[in-house]
Design an enzyme around this catalytic site. Structure first.
Site, PDB file in Angstrom:
ATOM      1  N   TYR A   1       0.673  -1.472  -0.043  1.00 50.21           N
ATOM      2  CA  TYR A   1      -0.293  -0.053  -0.105  1.00 50.21           C
ATOM      3  C   TYR A   1       1.047   1.525  -0.082  1.00 50.21           C
ATOM      4  O   TYR A   1       1.687   1.162   0.726  1.00 50.21           O
ATOM      5  CB  TYR A   1      -0.546   0.185   1.291  1.00 50.21           C
ATOM      6  CG  TYR A   1      -1.792   1.264   1.171  1.00 50.21           C
ATOM      7  CD1 TYR A   1      -2.640   1.648   0.568  1.00 50.21           C
ATOM      8  CD2 TYR A   1      -1.563   2.084   2.004  1.00 50.21           C
ATOM      9  CE1 TYR A   1      -3.028   3.173   0.847  1.00 50.21           C
ATOM     10  CE2 TYR A   1      -1.903   3.665   2.513  1.00 50.21           C
ATOM     11  CZ  TYR A   1      -2.892   3.893   1.204  1.00 50.21           C
ATOM     12  OH  TYR A   1      -3.638   5.026   1.886  1.00 50.21           O
TER      13      TYR A   1
ATOM     14  N   HIS B   1      -3.806  16.464  -3.300  1.00 49.83           N
ATOM     15  CA  HIS B   1      -3.838  16.371  -1.779  1.00 49.83           C
ATOM     16  C   HIS B   1      -3.295  18.541  -1.598  1.00 49.83           C
ATOM     17  O   HIS B   1      -4.101  18.746  -0.881  1.00 49.83           O
ATOM     18  CB  HIS B   1      -3.432  15.726  -1.363  1.00 49.83           C
ATOM     19  CG  HIS B   1      -3.555  14.285  -1.196  1.00 49.83           C
ATOM     20  ND1 HIS B   1      -4.429  13.811  -2.608  1.00 49.83           N
ATOM     21  CD2 HIS B   1      -4.162  13.450   0.075  1.00 49.83           C
ATOM     22  CE1 HIS B   1      -4.191  12.242  -2.062  1.00 49.83           C
ATOM     23  NE2 HIS B   1      -4.576  12.804  -0.559  1.00 49.83           N
TER      24      HIS B   1
ATOM     25  N   TYR C   1     -15.289  34.953  45.620  1.00 44.07           N
ATOM     26  CA  TYR C   1     -14.786  33.983  44.642  1.00 44.07           C
ATOM     27  C   TYR C   1     -13.897  34.011  43.652  1.00 44.07           C
ATOM     28  O   TYR C   1     -12.836  33.202  43.831  1.00 44.07           O
ATOM     29  CB  TYR C   1     -16.226  32.581  43.929  1.00 44.07           C
ATOM     30  CG  TYR C   1     -16.999  31.897  44.853  1.00 44.07           C
ATOM     31  CD1 TYR C   1     -16.662  32.210  46.123  1.00 44.07           C
ATOM     32  CD2 TYR C   1     -18.224  31.145  45.093  1.00 44.07           C
ATOM     33  CE1 TYR C   1     -17.789  31.766  47.043  1.00 44.07           C
ATOM     34  CE2 TYR C   1     -18.937  30.970  45.259  1.00 44.07           C
ATOM     35  CZ  TYR C   1     -18.712  30.637  46.965  1.00 44.07           C
ATOM     36  OH  TYR C   1     -19.633  30.789  47.166  1.00 44.07           O
TER      37      TYR C   1
ATOM     38  N   GLU D   1     -11.975   6.719   5.379  1.00 48.15           N
ATOM     39  CA  GLU D   1     -11.477   6.988   6.154  1.00 48.15           C
ATOM     40  C   GLU D   1     -12.701   7.731   6.990  1.00 48.15           C
ATOM     41  O   GLU D   1     -13.510   8.862   7.325  1.00 48.15           O
ATOM     42  CB  GLU D   1     -10.913   8.611   5.937  1.00 48.15           C
ATOM     43  CG  GLU D   1      -9.322   8.040   5.211  1.00 48.15           C
ATOM     44  CD  GLU D   1      -8.604   9.229   4.719  1.00 48.15           C
ATOM     45  OE1 GLU D   1      -9.162   9.844   4.597  1.00 48.15           O
ATOM     46  OE2 GLU D   1      -8.272   8.369   3.958  1.00 48.15           O
TER      47      GLU D   1
ATOM     48  N   ASN E   1       1.659  12.426   5.355  1.00 46.62           N
ATOM     49  CA  ASN E   1       0.433  11.139   6.160  1.00 46.62           C
ATOM     50  C   ASN E   1       1.208  11.856   8.073  1.00 46.62           C
ATOM     51  O   ASN E   1       2.275  11.145   8.118  1.00 46.62           O
ATOM     52  CB  ASN E   1       1.008  10.358   5.887  1.00 46.62           C
ATOM     53  CG  ASN E   1      -0.816   9.442   6.010  1.00 46.62           C
ATOM     54  OD1 ASN E   1      -1.361   9.648   6.566  1.00 46.62           O
ATOM     55  ND2 ASN E   1      -0.519   8.016   5.404  1.00 46.62           N
TER      56      ASN E   1
ATOM     57  N   PHE F   1      -2.139   8.023  12.040  1.00 47.06           N
ATOM     58  CA  PHE F   1      -1.905   9.205  12.033  1.00 47.06           C
ATOM     59  C   PHE F   1      -3.224   9.794  12.412  1.00 47.06           C
ATOM     60  O   PHE F   1      -3.386  10.950  11.803  1.00 47.06           O
ATOM     61  CB  PHE F   1      -1.820   8.958   9.971  1.00 47.06           C
ATOM     62  CG  PHE F   1      -3.325   8.017   9.823  1.00 47.06           C
ATOM     63  CD1 PHE F   1      -4.189   8.137  10.059  1.00 47.06           C
ATOM     64  CD2 PHE F   1      -1.931   6.215   8.900  1.00 47.06           C
ATOM     65  CE1 PHE F   1      -5.589   6.875   9.632  1.00 47.06           C
ATOM     66  CE2 PHE F   1      -3.314   5.592   8.725  1.00 47.06           C
ATOM     67  CZ  PHE F   1      -5.099   5.740   8.993  1.00 47.06           C
TER      68      PHE F   1
ATOM     69  N   ARG G   1     -10.411  34.502  46.103  1.00 49.14           N
ATOM     70  CA  ARG G   1     -10.748  34.149  47.310  1.00 49.14           C
ATOM     71  C   ARG G   1      -9.917  32.556  46.608  1.00 49.14           C
ATOM     72  O   ARG G   1      -9.349  31.547  46.986  1.00 49.14           O
ATOM     73  CB  ARG G   1     -11.928  33.634  48.106  1.00 49.14           C
ATOM     74  CG  ARG G   1     -11.188  33.201  49.501  1.00 49.14           C
ATOM     75  CD  ARG G   1     -13.235  32.729  50.297  1.00 49.14           C
ATOM     76  NE  ARG G   1     -13.885  33.317  49.893  1.00 49.14           N
ATOM     77  CZ  ARG G   1     -15.292  32.986  50.199  1.00 49.14           C
ATOM     78  NH1 ARG G   1     -15.454  31.612  49.990  1.00 49.14           N
ATOM     79  NH2 ARG G   1     -15.857  33.836  50.016  1.00 49.14           N
TER      80      ARG G   1
END
Length: 654
Positions: free
Chosen positions: A164, A194, A395, A529, A307, A444, A398
């Site tokens: 792959y 991409h 508050y 994905e 990646n 990834f 404190r």
């Protein structure tokens, strides 16, 4: 021969110059000749010699005088912009210097190096690399691992194995086998297709961090990158040649594909690039101007470059470092506010916090004790109200150890995750040279840094939320016993009225930004994905939240220092007086209304540069050293930093 790169309209032209005694006017005309030469209609320019234009340097946008000699105002390989007068296609100035900060404007090439091995880089190191303080080199061990990893990949290609990302397509096309003759084209197509991000580019500092972190991950020797390509990346980093990387487009699994693709695209000599020398220009010209060549991708190298979780993690490193800085300065600012509002120190007694021993809570209470009224540092302001009838404070004063404390503990938790991620191999498939195989996995996926950065935003936001309430108390005369909005002649002057509104608006924005992005997931890549982290947005909004926190605390610090003016001639403790003096070194007291934004920006810069912390830290450290016996172990369950009991121990509101 000297050469200059000239930008005309939408084109970059290389113009050689044999005689640098020629003028800038000559350079502009020569560039115009080259521009019109290849235009069918001469680009609409009728006569070059009659064309009026202005020339600016790309770096710094300095306008050049047409009569100046080239050798007097330019250096070899400089980049300049030519704008034709009255031409709608020419910008009036260089179109953009997006994301260029004060750090970039003052960039100087570093001399020192950080050695990367993929295992020991810290978030602090990474931020310093982003700031341009260091160059990069690899350790010999890292180089050895990179070579071994690449040898295995070359063997896989030579033996025509189906693996792959090396000899197949990607994502949905994982079962499509690619012929050896097209493996180079496969990797180039991957990067180009991409590179689909949108939005403003990352600043040069953040792009430097992104590139440095990707180099560090590749140096682990589990990605299959060649040493030649990795060295080319390092050379680009050291020359500060930085790709145009849009900030939007990653879903955080399979890694930060779009931003890392844009990063790789520039290294290939495509798209845009920035350097201190050139500004923004075509990548091939920027690389050439620095004596560098575009990288040529070998099998799997495109995938190795894009990646991983480096966009999330590099932005996360900046976020957690800034969060750490503002959190400890928030304690100092809150202590100053407590002094101005004449609060009590009793709430910070070490015995109280030992009964609820969260490390962050104990740490914050110790800082308050080290800064406020005590035998160590007496305060005239505290002495003035020692026997008042108030029993306890609101508050927002404190409960600072409890509220600030959990922010500190969250920051430490996130810091651990970010530092682990910085030194993790996060691409796919992973190359195991010692086993002689590649294995597909899911490193990834950005869920770890995404979740951590969502936590960070929520925790650090609370520092602004409680700070805004303290600003309200300082500005409200019914709560502070000070003039309304801390100004004389109220009505004629509005004082800090709208500064408080600004703080309130920032806190309100943060409430929306703190919605966690990592609870969302959208299936992508044809359901291959099918679960993603949305970590890119988690990182970007965490940075925005932290910036807002810095701004709110800057307003509180300004407000507290203004409150001090109305308590004079009384003085607070020595460390808090030092903080006051630091602020007054950049912002004068508010006697009457004036333009306020520059004051807020100046004090925010003090916080960004950690100058408030640096002023107070010696006193905090000294207090801790003097009041913790060396023989006494310090632990979350037995932690007391109070001074020894004494008849004159200063505790107010008794």
């Amino acid at each position: 021969m000297p050469r200059f790169t000239v930008h005309i309209r939408d084109e970059w032209l290389a113009v050689p110059c044999r005689d640098t005694s020629n003028t800038i006017q000559w350079l502009g005309q020569e560039a115009l000749k080259r521009y019109v030469k290849n235009k069918p209609d001469n680009g609409g320019i009728k006569a070059v010699k009659d064309t009026r234009f202005v020339v600016r340097r790309c770096q710094g946008l300095g306008l050049l005088d047409a009569e100046d000699a080239i050798e007097d105002v330019l250096e070899d390989n400089d980049f300049v912009e030519l704008a034709i007068e009255g031409d709608t296609m020419s910008p009036d100035f260089i179109p953009c210097e997006p994301g260029v900060s004060h750090l970039t404007a003052a960039y100087k090439e570093p001399r020192d190096f950080i050695s990367l091995d993929g295992n020991s880089l810290s978030s602090t190191d990474l931020v310093n690399l982003g700031r341009g303080l260091y160059k990069i080199k690899l350790t010999p061990e890292a180089e050895r691992k990179v070579v071994q990893s690449r040898e295995l990949l070359d063997t896989i290609v030579k033996e025509n194995k189906v693996v792959y990302g090396i000899t197949t397509g990607f994502g949905k096309f994982a079962r499509t086998v690619i012929p050896v003759s097209k493996l180079k084209e496969l990797q180039e197509n991957l990067v180009r297709s991409h590179s689909a991000g949108v939005g403003n580019p990352l600043s040069p500092e953040r792009t430097r961090m992104l590139l440095a972190l990707r180099i560090n991950v590749l140096a682990k020797g589990h990605s299959g990158i060649s040493l030649e390509t990795l060295h080319a990346m390092i050379q680009a980093f050291n020359a500060s040649c930085l790709s145009f990387v849009p900030e939007k487009g990653t879903v955080g699994a399979s890694g930060d594909l779009a931003p890392l693709s844009h990063l790789a695209l520039g290294l290939m000599g495509e798209g845009k690039m920035w350097s201190p020398k050139s500004g923004w220009a075509d990548a091939k010209y920027v690389l050439e101007a620095h004596g560098l060549k575009p990288i040529t991708l070998k099998p799997k190298e495109g995938l190795a470059l894009i990646n991983g979780t480096q966009m999330i993690t590099s932005l996360g490193a900046e976020a957690v470092e800034r969060a750490q800085a503002i959190a400890r300065q928030a304690d100092i600012i809150a202590a100053l506010t407590l002094e101005v509002l004449k609060g009590t120190t009793k709430a910070f007694d070490s015995d109280i916090h030992s009964l609820r021993p969260h490390p962050g809570q104990i740490e914050v209470a110790q800082r308050f004790r080290s800064l406020l009224d005590s035998d160590h540092h007496p305060s005239q302001i505290a002495e003035s109200h020692r026997f008042c009838d108030r029993v306890q404070d609101a508050y927002t004063m404190r409960c600072c150890p409890q509220v600030h404390g959990v922010a500190n503990d969250t920051i430490k938790f996130v810091l651990n995750i970010i530092n682990t991620e910085i030194n993790s191999a996060t691409d796919n498939p992973m190359v195991f040279a010692e086993r002689g195989e590649t294995i597909s996995g899911g490193n990834f996926h950005g869920e770890y840094p995404a979740k951590a950065l969502d936590f960070l935003a929520i925790a650090v936001h609370e520092l602004a939320s409680i700070s805004e309430r303290r600003i309200e108390r300082l500005c409200n005369p019914s709560l502070s016993e000070l003039p309304a909005f801390l100004v004389n002649e109220g009505g004629l002057n509005s004082g800090f009225m709208i500064a408080h509104c600004t703080a309130a608006s920032l806190v309100s924005e943060n409430k929306v930004l703190c919605h966690p992005s990592s609870v969302d997931s959208l299936s992508t890549s044809a359901a291959t994905e099918d679960h993603v982290s949305m970590g890119g947005w988690a990182a970007r909004k965490a940075l925005r939240v932290i910036e807002h926190v810095e701004q709110v605390l800057a307003i509180e610090l300004l407000t507290a220092c203004q409150g001090i003016e109305f308590l004079r001639p009384l003085h607070t403790t020595t460390p808090l007086e030092k903080v006051y003096e630091l602020v007054r070194s950049v912002v004068k007291p508010w006697f009457k209304d004036r333009f306020m934004s520059p004051d807020i920006e100046a004090v925010q810069r003090l916080l960004l540069d950690q100058k408030v912390w640096n002023v107070a830290r010696p006193y905090i450290d000294k207090y801790q050293t003097e009041y913790i016996p060396e023989s006494r172990p310090i632990s979350p369950t037995a932690f007391s930093l109070d001074p020894p009991a004494s008849p004159r121990k200063r505790v107010r509101h008794e």
